[in-house]
Design an enzyme around this catalytic site. Sequence first.
Site, short mmCIF file in Angstrom:
data_model
loop_
_atom_site.label_atom_id
_atom_site.label_comp_id
_atom_site.label_asym_id
_atom_site.label_seq_id
_atom_site.Cartn_x
_atom_site.Cartn_y
_atom_site.Cartn_z
N LYS A 24 60.23 52.52 -55.24
CA LYS A 24 61.48 53.27 -54.93
C LYS A 24 62.01 53.38 -53.71
CE LYS A 24 62.19 57.82 -55.27
NZ LYS A 24 63.20 58.31 -54.42
N ASN A 25 61.25 54.04 -52.81
CA ASN A 25 61.53 54.37 -51.45
C ASN A 25 61.73 52.94 -50.49
OD1 ASN A 25 61.71 57.00 -52.24
ND2 ASN A 25 59.86 57.45 -51.13
N ARG A 94 70.16 60.84 -54.08
CA ARG A 94 70.10 61.41 -52.78
C ARG A 94 70.16 60.62 -51.72
NH1 ARG A 94 69.87 66.35 -55.35
NH2 ARG A 94 68.34 66.04 -56.89
N CYS A 118 70.28 69.69 -53.11
CA CYS A 118 68.98 69.08 -53.05
C CYS A 118 67.84 69.54 -54.00
CB CYS A 118 68.61 68.73 -51.95
SG CYS A 118 67.42 67.90 -51.69
N ARG A 123 68.27 69.30 -47.16
CA ARG A 123 68.03 68.15 -46.48
C ARG A 123 68.94 67.74 -45.60
NH1 ARG A 123 65.07 64.69 -51.17
NH2 ARG A 123 63.94 63.30 -49.83
N PRO A 124 68.91 68.27 -44.42
CA PRO A 124 70.13 68.13 -43.57
C PRO A 124 70.23 66.65 -43.17
CG PRO A 124 68.47 69.52 -42.42
CD PRO A 124 68.07 69.25 -43.86
N ILE A 125 71.38 65.95 -42.60
CA ILE A 125 71.15 64.76 -41.94
C ILE A 125 71.64 64.91 -40.49
CG2 ILE A 125 71.72 63.59 -44.12
CD1 ILE A 125 74.86 63.51 -43.38
N ASP A 126 71.36 65.81 -39.58
CA ASP A 126 71.78 65.94 -38.35
C ASP A 126 71.45 64.67 -37.51
OD1 ASP A 126 69.37 67.39 -39.37
OD2 ASP A 126 69.18 68.15 -36.94
N ASP A 306 54.97 63.20 -50.63
CA ASP A 306 55.22 62.94 -52.11
C ASP A 306 54.04 62.92 -53.10
OD1 ASP A 306 57.80 62.49 -51.61
OD2 ASP A 306 57.92 60.10 -51.52
N ILE A 328 56.27 69.25 -44.34
CA ILE A 328 57.52 68.34 -44.17
C ILE A 328 58.68 68.82 -45.03
CG2 ILE A 328 58.47 65.97 -44.91
CD1 ILE A 328 55.89 65.86 -43.21
N ARG A 398 63.92 58.63 -62.22
CA ARG A 398 64.50 58.37 -61.02
C ARG A 398 63.36 57.53 -60.14
NH1 ARG A 398 64.74 62.75 -57.55
NH2 ARG A 398 65.17 61.26 -56.20
C1 UD1 Z 1 61.96 59.96 -47.53
C2 UD1 Z 1 61.54 59.76 -49.22
C3 UD1 Z 1 60.96 61.08 -49.57
C4 UD1 Z 1 59.73 61.54 -48.84
C5 UD1 Z 1 60.10 61.84 -47.47
C6 UD1 Z 1 59.07 61.96 -46.43
C7 UD1 Z 1 63.08 58.35 -49.53
C8 UD1 Z 1 64.37 57.68 -50.48
N1 UD1 Z 1 62.66 59.51 -49.69
O1 UD1 Z 1 62.98 61.33 -47.65
O2 UD1 Z 1 60.31 60.61 -51.02
O3 UD1 Z 1 59.13 62.69 -49.34
O4 UD1 Z 1 60.77 60.50 -46.87
O5 UD1 Z 1 57.99 61.28 -46.46
O6 UD1 Z 1 62.36 57.26 -49.02
N2 UD1 Z 1 65.20 66.12 -41.48
C9 UD1 Z 1 66.16 67.00 -40.81
N3 UD1 Z 1 67.28 66.23 -40.24
C10 UD1 Z 1 67.64 65.13 -40.70
C11 UD1 Z 1 66.72 64.32 -41.38
C12 UD1 Z 1 65.66 64.86 -42.00
O7 UD1 Z 1 65.97 68.23 -40.45
O8 UD1 Z 1 68.64 64.43 -39.99
C13 UD1 Z 1 64.08 66.88 -42.04
C14 UD1 Z 1 64.29 67.07 -43.63
O9 UD1 Z 1 64.81 68.25 -44.01
C15 UD1 Z 1 62.63 67.15 -43.95
C16 UD1 Z 1 61.98 66.20 -42.82
O10 UD1 Z 1 63.08 65.90 -41.73
O11 UD1 Z 1 62.15 68.52 -43.64
C17 UD1 Z 1 61.36 64.77 -43.42
O12 UD1 Z 1 62.61 64.37 -43.88
P1 UD1 Z 1 62.80 62.63 -43.96
O13 UD1 Z 1 61.58 61.86 -43.36
O14 UD1 Z 1 63.95 62.12 -43.36
O15 UD1 Z 1 62.77 62.30 -45.61
P2 UD1 Z 1 63.75 61.64 -46.38
O16 UD1 Z 1 64.06 60.40 -45.77
O17 UD1 Z 1 64.76 62.50 -46.97
#
Ligand code: UD1
Length: 418
Positions: A24-25, A94, A118, A123-126, A306, A328, A398
């Site tokens: 999936k990921n 998501r 979420c 889960r910010p995207i900064d 996960d 995480i 999902r």
């Molecule tokens: C992906 C996986 C998810 C897995 C995670 C960690 C997919 C679809 N999902 O999620 O199953 O659990 O990796 O291995 O592939 N963060 C920020 N700012 C950002 C981006 C992330 O603060 O801009 C934080 C997140 O809130 C979280 C941490 O970084 O606490 C890890 O997030 P990230 O590695 O980005 O996970 P995802 O890509 O959302």
Amino acid sequence: MAESKLVIEGGHPLQGEIRIQGAKNSVLPLLSAVVLCDEDVVLERCPALSDVYAASRILTHLGCRCSFRDGKMEIRNGGISRSEIPEAMMHEMRSSITFLGPLLSRTGSCTLYLPGGCELGPRPIDMHLHALRQMGAEIHETHGMLRLQGRLRGADLHLPFPSVGATENIMLAAVLAQGRTRIHNAAREPEIRDLAEFLAACGAKISGAGTDTVIIDGVERLHGCVYRVMPDRIAAATYLSAAAAAGGSVCIQDCCPEDLTAVTEVLRQMGCRVYCHESRIYLQSSLPLHAAPYIRTMPHPGFPTDAQALLMAAHCKARGSCMFEETIFDSRYRHVDDLIRMGADIRLSGRAAVVHGVQKLSGTTVHATDLRGGAAMLIAGLTAEGVTELTELSHLDRGYEDPEGVLRSLGAKIERIT
Ligand code: UD1
């Protein structure tokens, strides 16, 4: 539509061989990557998941034609005709956020929405937005709507944390950008390698995927390809944990044992015999299990977040105590309440959870709090006395393709009832 539930009769060991679904990921960012291609794309070993259907609806909205049959997703790509993704479509899934980089790069100007509330805490995207700004994007954010424009150019980017989603979004933004992009402190998850291999098969120039520095040299265009999605390491971890907890012996075929080292190491500590050979993992479990002392989630190659809920469920009846530390995500213990309702002894304190093994779990009605939390309930149900009913299956669907069929083929007593 009536709510479905899974009815699980616990206490039956698992025995047999299964093949693992596509990841999936991995498939979700690959579907986002199709936006960058000029030609048709075929994804083999594409899992039948509600998130995959949601991504294909986004692609259809953007101008592609998707057809899915027998594990093969064919995407006819006559060109991207729209540059906006409606809010409802962004909310369905998501990881729709991985359309951000490729859509901007392809169209020069696009409108999307934040993926919304979420299940794992904020889960910010900064990091995604900061990187795109450094690559030349202008971004306006109002009430959850994101308007982006600009012609992207390569940049030297340093991630404060090796975010999987940010690494993917930057790679997807960079393949058609002008010049060289370097991602420092990039995520090293196997899905990053799979995305790089897919993009390279379409003509992209990428090196270093799977290490902490990924280098992308922008190219003029990407063509299409036929690509086989990598096997799902978390689905493999799920069925291994289920067999460990229920007892028995299983062979997981078509998986990648090296990607699962952190998980198989814990299963060995718990007393399971685990053998890996080429693309197979054999696991033999004679109950009772013994608790592994300490499991700390970390970015790859550390223990995957996960798999935390899965191994916690497998620990509920193990002898001794195991301390989990979730580093995480902030809110990834939502499965704990229902495990306790089944009789587990789990103490929570912030990012730590301590599981003391108990003699028995009792079946009751539980719900899938999130995708992996739902899988944890499935595992607990297999080991509980009596019948467990698992509701709110939309979370499970999902990420798992026919989980009841897979478990039934291993001898579990499990039915889906609508
Ligand atoms: C992906 C996986 C998810 C897995 C995670 C960690 C997919 C679809 N999902 O999620 O199953 O659990 O990796 O291995 O592939 N963060 C920020 N700012 C950002 C981006 C992330 O603060 O801009 C934080 C997140 O809130 C979280 C941490 O970084 O606490 C890890 O997030 P990230 O590695 O980005 O996970 P995802 O890509 O959302």
